[in-house]
Write a protein that holds these residues in place. Structure first.
Motif, PDB file in Angstrom:
ATOM      1  N   ASN A 169      48.612  62.329   5.529  1.00  0.00           N
ATOM      2  CA  ASN A 169      47.925  63.599   5.284  1.00  0.00           C
ATOM      3  C   ASN A 169      46.557  63.658   5.951  1.00  0.00           C
ATOM      4  OD1 ASN A 169      49.934  64.865   3.722  1.00  0.00           O
ATOM      5  ND2 ASN A 169      49.317  63.700   1.924  1.00  0.00           N
ATOM      6  N   TYR A 170      46.341  62.748   6.874  1.00  0.00           N
ATOM      7  CA  TYR A 170      45.110  62.720   7.649  1.00  0.00           C
ATOM      8  C   TYR A 170      45.460  62.883   9.136  1.00  0.00           C
ATOM      9  CZ  TYR A 170      42.709  60.697   3.562  1.00  0.00           C
ATOM     10  OH  TYR A 170      42.166  60.479   2.326  1.00  0.00           O
ATOM     11  N   VAL A 171      44.425  63.074   9.933  1.00  0.00           N
ATOM     12  CA  VAL A 171      44.569  62.975  11.389  1.00  0.00           C
ATOM     13  C   VAL A 171      43.488  62.039  11.905  1.00  0.00           C
ATOM     14  CG1 VAL A 171      45.624  65.241  11.766  1.00  0.00           C
ATOM     15  CG2 VAL A 171      43.134  65.053  11.715  1.00  0.00           C
ATOM     16  N   ARG A 172      43.803  61.322  12.961  1.00  0.00           N
ATOM     17  CA  ARG A 172      42.800  60.493  13.623  1.00  0.00           C
ATOM     18  C   ARG A 172      42.426  61.191  14.927  1.00  0.00           C
ATOM     19  NH1 ARG A 172      40.228  56.051  12.887  1.00  0.00           N
ATOM     20  NH2 ARG A 172      41.488  55.507  11.054  1.00  0.00           N
ATOM     21  N   ILE A 173      41.166  61.593  15.015  1.00  0.00           N
ATOM     22  CA  ILE A 173      40.665  62.358  16.153  1.00  0.00           C
ATOM     23  C   ILE A 173      39.998  61.398  17.132  1.00  0.00           C
ATOM     24  CG2 ILE A 173      39.111  64.207  16.878  1.00  0.00           C
ATOM     25  CD1 ILE A 173      39.366  65.346  14.014  1.00  0.00           C
ATOM     26  N   HIS A 174      40.473  61.406  18.378  1.00  0.00           N
ATOM     27  CA  HIS A 174      39.944  60.510  19.404  1.00  0.00           C
ATOM     28  C   HIS A 174      38.986  61.280  20.310  1.00  0.00           C
ATOM     29  CE1 HIS A 174      42.726  57.107  18.592  1.00  0.00           C
ATOM     30  NE2 HIS A 174      43.444  58.084  18.072  1.00  0.00           N
ATOM     31  N   VAL A 175      37.769  60.778  20.379  1.00  0.00           N
ATOM     32  CA  VAL A 175      36.726  61.388  21.212  1.00  0.00           C
ATOM     33  C   VAL A 175      36.074  60.271  22.020  1.00  0.00           C
ATOM     34  CG1 VAL A 175      34.624  62.771  21.263  1.00  0.00           C
ATOM     35  CG2 VAL A 175      36.296  63.117  19.429  1.00  0.00           C
ATOM     36  N   GLY A 176      36.395  60.179  23.301  1.00  0.00           N
ATOM     37  CA  GLY A 176      35.861  59.101  24.116  1.00  0.00           C
ATOM     38  C   GLY A 176      36.259  57.756  23.538  1.00  0.00           C
ATOM     39  N   SER A 177      35.276  56.868  23.332  1.00  0.00           N
ATOM     40  CA  SER A 177      35.548  55.531  22.802  1.00  0.00           C
ATOM     41  C   SER A 177      35.566  55.509  21.275  1.00  0.00           C
ATOM     42  CB  SER A 177      34.491  54.548  23.312  1.00  0.00           C
ATOM     43  OG  SER A 177      33.184  54.948  22.916  1.00  0.00           O
ATOM     44  N   GLU A 184      43.056  66.100   6.925  1.00  0.00           N
ATOM     45  CA  GLU A 184      43.720  67.359   7.267  1.00  0.00           C
ATOM     46  C   GLU A 184      45.066  67.012   7.879  1.00  0.00           C
ATOM     47  OE1 GLU A 184      42.571  71.619   9.281  1.00  0.00           O
ATOM     48  OE2 GLU A 184      41.552  69.837  10.004  1.00  0.00           O
ATOM     49  N   THR A 185      46.077  67.826   7.635  1.00  0.00           N
ATOM     50  CA  THR A 185      47.376  67.565   8.250  1.00  0.00           C
ATOM     51  C   THR A 185      47.361  68.037   9.704  1.00  0.00           C
ATOM     52  OG1 THR A 185      48.312  69.701   7.607  1.00  0.00           O
ATOM     53  CG2 THR A 185      48.547  67.871   6.043  1.00  0.00           C
ATOM     54  N   LEU A 186      48.194  67.402  10.505  1.00  0.00           N
ATOM     55  CA  LEU A 186      48.272  67.808  11.912  1.00  0.00           C
ATOM     56  C   LEU A 186      48.778  69.243  12.028  1.00  0.00           C
ATOM     57  CD1 LEU A 186      47.859  66.738  14.809  1.00  0.00           C
ATOM     58  CD2 LEU A 186      50.305  66.220  14.841  1.00  0.00           C
ATOM     59  N   ARG A 187      49.697  69.595  11.169  1.00  0.00           N
ATOM     60  CA  ARG A 187      50.250  70.956  11.219  1.00  0.00           C
ATOM     61  C   ARG A 187      49.148  71.995  11.022  1.00  0.00           C
ATOM     62  NH1 ARG A 187      55.197  73.441   7.544  1.00  0.00           N
ATOM     63  NH2 ARG A 187      54.910  75.604   8.153  1.00  0.00           N
ATOM     64  N   HIS A 188      48.291  71.786  10.019  1.00  0.00           N
ATOM     65  CA  HIS A 188      47.231  72.757   9.776  1.00  0.00           C
ATOM     66  C   HIS A 188      46.212  72.743  10.913  1.00  0.00           C
ATOM     67  CE1 HIS A 188      43.441  74.299   8.003  1.00  0.00           C
ATOM     68  NE2 HIS A 188      44.271  75.204   7.509  1.00  0.00           N
ATOM     69  N   LEU A 189      45.883  71.553  11.420  1.00  0.00           N
ATOM     70  CA  LEU A 189      44.920  71.480  12.518  1.00  0.00           C
ATOM     71  C   LEU A 189      45.441  72.232  13.740  1.00  0.00           C
ATOM     72  CD1 LEU A 189      42.268  70.341  13.621  1.00  0.00           C
ATOM     73  CD2 LEU A 189      43.535  68.309  14.328  1.00  0.00           C
ATOM     74  N   CYS A 190      46.742  72.103  14.017  1.00  0.00           N
ATOM     75  CA  CYS A 190      47.330  72.800  15.170  1.00  0.00           C
ATOM     76  C   CYS A 190      47.156  74.313  15.056  1.00  0.00           C
ATOM     77  CB  CYS A 190      48.812  72.464  15.293  1.00  0.00           C
ATOM     78  SG  CYS A 190      49.150  70.832  15.942  1.00  0.00           S
ATOM     79  N   GLU A 191      47.188  74.823  13.844  1.00  0.00           N
ATOM     80  CA  GLU A 191      47.058  76.267  13.648  1.00  0.00           C
ATOM     81  C   GLU A 191      45.653  76.765  13.959  1.00  0.00           C
ATOM     82  OE1 GLU A 191      48.282  76.882   9.668  1.00  0.00           O
ATOM     83  OE2 GLU A 191      50.435  76.722  10.102  1.00  0.00           O
ATOM     84  N   THR A 192      44.676  75.851  14.000  1.00  0.00           N
ATOM     85  CA  THR A 192      43.288  76.252  14.227  1.00  0.00           C
ATOM     86  C   THR A 192      42.796  75.930  15.630  1.00  0.00           C
ATOM     87  OG1 THR A 192      42.356  74.156  13.430  1.00  0.00           O
ATOM     88  CG2 THR A 192      42.806  75.853  11.785  1.00  0.00           C
ATOM     89  N   LEU A 193      43.609  75.188  16.411  1.00  0.00           N
ATOM     90  CA  LEU A 193      43.227  74.823  17.781  1.00  0.00           C
ATOM     91  C   LEU A 193      43.813  75.814  18.774  1.00  0.00           C
ATOM     92  CD1 LEU A 193      43.781  70.953  17.647  1.00  0.00           C
ATOM     93  CD2 LEU A 193      41.591  72.169  17.592  1.00  0.00           C
ATOM     94  N   ASP A 194      43.057  76.137  19.790  1.00  0.00           N
ATOM     95  CA  ASP A 194      43.483  77.095  20.807  1.00  0.00           C
ATOM     96  C   ASP A 194      44.643  76.514  21.621  1.00  0.00           C
ATOM     97  OD1 ASP A 194      43.781  78.883  22.876  1.00  0.00           O
ATOM     98  OD2 ASP A 194      41.626  79.073  23.283  1.00  0.00           O
ATOM     99  N   PRO A 195      45.839  77.141  21.578  1.00  0.00           N
ATOM    100  CA  PRO A 195      46.990  76.610  22.320  1.00  0.00           C
ATOM    101  C   PRO A 195      46.824  76.702  23.833  1.00  0.00           C
ATOM    102  CG  PRO A 195      47.510  78.755  21.397  1.00  0.00           C
ATOM    103  CD  PRO A 195      46.177  78.366  20.829  1.00  0.00           C
TER     104      PRO A 195
END
Length: 250
Positions: A169-177, A184-195
């Motif tokens: 029920n989490y996401v791991r967000i990778h930013v550089g190193s 947050e679930t990946l499904r919900h995050l996808c709904e808020t990110l610009d496709p």
């Protein structure tokens, strides 16, 4: 939203059994049969070549059984599976490999239609996960994500995100190193990110398209995305057509 048609592959060593499946499917106008196979080896090749959405799979066949076919493939990259068999004693094992349903032969139309109802519910859910949704329905997508780490909040500009992987029920967000665990679930995050900028390439992976350097086709139908920093990510068969369109790959 228009739901894509289901593309089905029939796998059974008996021709009459495949005919019976076609007859049972005749009342399901939203399903296209894209191929038929008589053994496990043919089925493995057909899955790689045709990328079906749905697999009707017998268990006991020459040269290997249906379970062998599933175990030899990445579970996250398999079609939806309905077992069709004359043997009732494999039902528990079938659900252990995440089959949608288990239909006994000879096929009863009412029981088959019940299985198809289950298939379509799963399929509609997958299609909703892939839709180009927005945060507020008006094309407005989030620009920043606030991630809680210890006793502080880190504000991440969405444009800086390289890729994201689901973690229950989490996401791991990778930013550089750096990487950040975000509740947050990946499904919900996808709904808020610009496709137009973020692409789902796997059931558990979303990637910033601006970070993609190469796409590789590998052996046995597998594929991967390579980012500018050298990170290699699985490109699932289910999301491959959408990736080709988004990335302009012919």
């Amino acid at each position: 939203m228009t739901i894509a048609r289901l593309r089905a592959l029939l796998v059974d060593d008996e021709m009459l059994a495949r005919v019976a499946l076609r007859q049972a499917l005749a009342t399901h106008a939203d399903v296209d049969v894209v191929g038929e196979c008589g053994n496990v080896q043919e089925a493995a090749q057909a899955i790689a070549a045709l990328s079906p959405d749905l697999l009707f799979l017998d268990i006991q066949m020459p040269g290997g059984d249906g379970f062998t076919l599933l175990r030899d493939h990445d579970a996250t990259d398999l079609p939806l599976v309905v077992f069709t068999t004359a043997f009732a004693n494999h039902a528990l094992e079938a659900f252990d490999v995440n089959a949608i349903d288990y239909v006994l032969k000879p096929i009863d139309q009412a029981r088959f239609d019940q299985a198809m109802d289950r298939v379509k519910k799963h399929w509609h859910g997958l299609q909703r996960d892939r839709r180009p949704a927005s945060a507020d329905g008006n094309g407005h997508y989030i620009k920043r994500i606030s991630v809680q780490t210890d006793e502080r909040s880190v504000v991440i500009p969405v444009a800086d995100i390289d890729w994201v992987r689901a973690d229950d029920n989490y996401v791991r967000i990778h930013v550089g190193s750096h990487s950040y665990l975000h509740r947050e679930t990946l499904r919900h995050l996808c709904e808020t990110l610009d496709p137009n900028h973020f692409l789902r390439i796997h059931r558990s992976i979303v990637v910033n398209m601006n970070r993609i350097r190469e796409v590789h086709t590998l052996f046995q139908g597998h594929a991967e995305v390579v980012l500018h920093d050298g990170t290699r990510l699985d490109l699932s068969r289910r999301f491959r057509n959408a990736a080709r369109l988004a990335l302009g790959i012919r």
